[in-house]
Scaffold this motif. Structure first.
Motif, mmCIF file in Angstrom:
data_model
loop_
_atom_site.group_PDB
_atom_site.id
_atom_site.type_symbol
_atom_site.label_atom_id
_atom_site.label_comp_id
_atom_site.label_asym_id
_atom_site.label_seq_id
_atom_site.Cartn_x
_atom_site.Cartn_y
_atom_site.Cartn_z
ATOM 1 N N LYS A 146 -12.470 7.225 -14.320
ATOM 2 C CA LYS A 146 -12.866 5.850 -14.031
ATOM 3 C C LYS A 146 -11.900 5.256 -13.013
ATOM 4 N N GLU A 156 -10.791 1.767 -10.343
ATOM 5 C CA GLU A 156 -10.833 0.331 -10.090
ATOM 6 C C GLU A 156 -10.711 0.101 -8.593
ATOM 7 N N GLU A 214 -13.230 -4.355 -9.304
ATOM 8 C CA GLU A 214 -14.412 -3.870 -10.016
ATOM 9 C C GLU A 214 -14.185 -2.439 -10.458
ATOM 10 N N GLN A 215 -14.915 -2.042 -11.482
ATOM 11 C CA GLN A 215 -14.730 -0.724 -12.082
ATOM 12 C C GLN A 215 -15.955 0.142 -11.850
ATOM 13 N N VAL A 216 -15.709 1.417 -11.555
ATOM 14 C CA VAL A 216 -16.793 2.396 -11.425
ATOM 15 C C VAL A 216 -16.374 3.661 -12.167
ATOM 16 N N HIS A 217 -17.352 4.486 -12.507
ATOM 17 C CA HIS A 217 -17.046 5.738 -13.209
ATOM 18 C C HIS A 217 -17.777 6.881 -12.534
ATOM 19 N N TRP A 257 -18.993 9.432 -8.552
ATOM 20 C CA TRP A 257 -18.895 8.367 -7.542
ATOM 21 C C TRP A 257 -18.299 8.939 -6.258
ATOM 22 N N CYS A 284 -19.031 -7.932 -4.027
ATOM 23 C CA CYS A 284 -18.898 -6.737 -4.851
ATOM 24 C C CYS A 284 -19.507 -5.529 -4.141
ATOM 25 N N TYR A 314 -20.695 -2.795 -5.783
ATOM 26 C CA TYR A 314 -21.797 -2.300 -6.605
ATOM 27 C C TYR A 314 -22.317 -3.460 -7.450
ATOM 28 N N GLY A 353 -22.016 -3.936 -13.557
ATOM 29 C CA GLY A 353 -20.762 -3.548 -14.195
ATOM 30 C C GLY A 353 -19.733 -4.660 -14.238
ATOM 31 N N LYS A 409 -16.594 -6.932 -13.369
ATOM 32 C CA LYS A 409 -15.895 -7.437 -12.189
ATOM 33 C C LYS A 409 -14.858 -8.466 -12.626
#
Length: 220
Positions: free
Chosen positions: A58, A60, A74-77, A80, A163, A165, A168, A170
């Motif tokens: 994950k 940031e 913001e966070q993504v997993h 990606w 943002c 994405y 999710g 933020k």
């Protein structure tokens, strides 16, 4: 998981046959990297010389306004692909800082290898064109959207536009007076609207921060 199974998680490789993926995996110089939690792996403004495919973990993303009055995280997993749009162009520099939130594993593909794959594999070339064209088309559409009709819509539009994405968790690091300037309203009215949104469970207010657990809920 074998490398061709990992690659199929990403749009750049979708549509390729198993034979093509085996050929690609066997003839391409991939790099592999493991990063620990809570480490900055990219800083805004760094030169982009490779593609980073997050295959587990994950991340940031962190980006500041030009005048440094606010910042968005913001966070993504996984899976990606990190900022593929900055590999080419007049300014091949990362647009935001990237930190790991958990242990993260990456496949790395140098710019030279990307250029070779663009030459050797039609589907890879078409997938790259589709990815970049889709991003360009979405951004070209932004100025033509209907203007927000209410203060809440202006606040949500500001958040959405800042943002990477549109879903999710933020977090906006911004003072109320700066947000009021951005949306063209008074600090008091912005504060009232944000508190109403907090009462509805859409966000959480903290000192100098607005935490949004799920961005998509703001415009559903």
């Amino acid at each position: 998981m074998r490398i061709y199974d990992q690659l199929l998680q990403f749009p750049l490789f979708q549509g390729m046959s198993r034979a093509e993926l085996l050929q690609l995996a066997g003839n391409t110089k991939f790099g592999f990297q493991k990063q620990p939690p809570r480490k900055t792996i990219i800083r805004e403004g760094d030169t982009c010389s490779q593609l980073l495919f997050l295959i587990s973990g994950k991340l940031e993303f962190e980006r500041q306004s030009d005048d440094h009055t606010y910042m968005v995280t913001e966070q993504v997993h996984a899976p990606w692909l990190v900022q593929p749009e900055v590999l080419f162009g007049a300014q091949p520099q990362y647009l935001y800082t990237v930190n790991t939130l958990t242990e993260a594993h990456f496949i790395l593909l140098s710019k030279d290898e990307v250029l070779r794959l663009l030459d050797d594999f039609l589907i890879f070339r078409l997938n790259m064109l589709n990815l970049l064209s889709t991003q360009s088309q979405r951004r070209a559409h932004l100025p033509w959207r209907r203007a927000p009709k209410s203060l809440r819509e202006r606040i949500v539009r500001f958040m959405l536009d800042h943002c990477t994405y549109p879903a999710g968790q933020k977090e906006f690091h911004i003072l109320m007076r700066h947000l009021a300037q951005e949306v063209g309203d008074s600090r008091l009215d912005v504060s009232r609207e944000l508190n109403a949104m907090q009462d509805e469970g859409l966000l959480q207010l903290a000192r100098g921060r607005i935490i949004i657990p799920s961005l998509e809920r703001l415009f559903m």
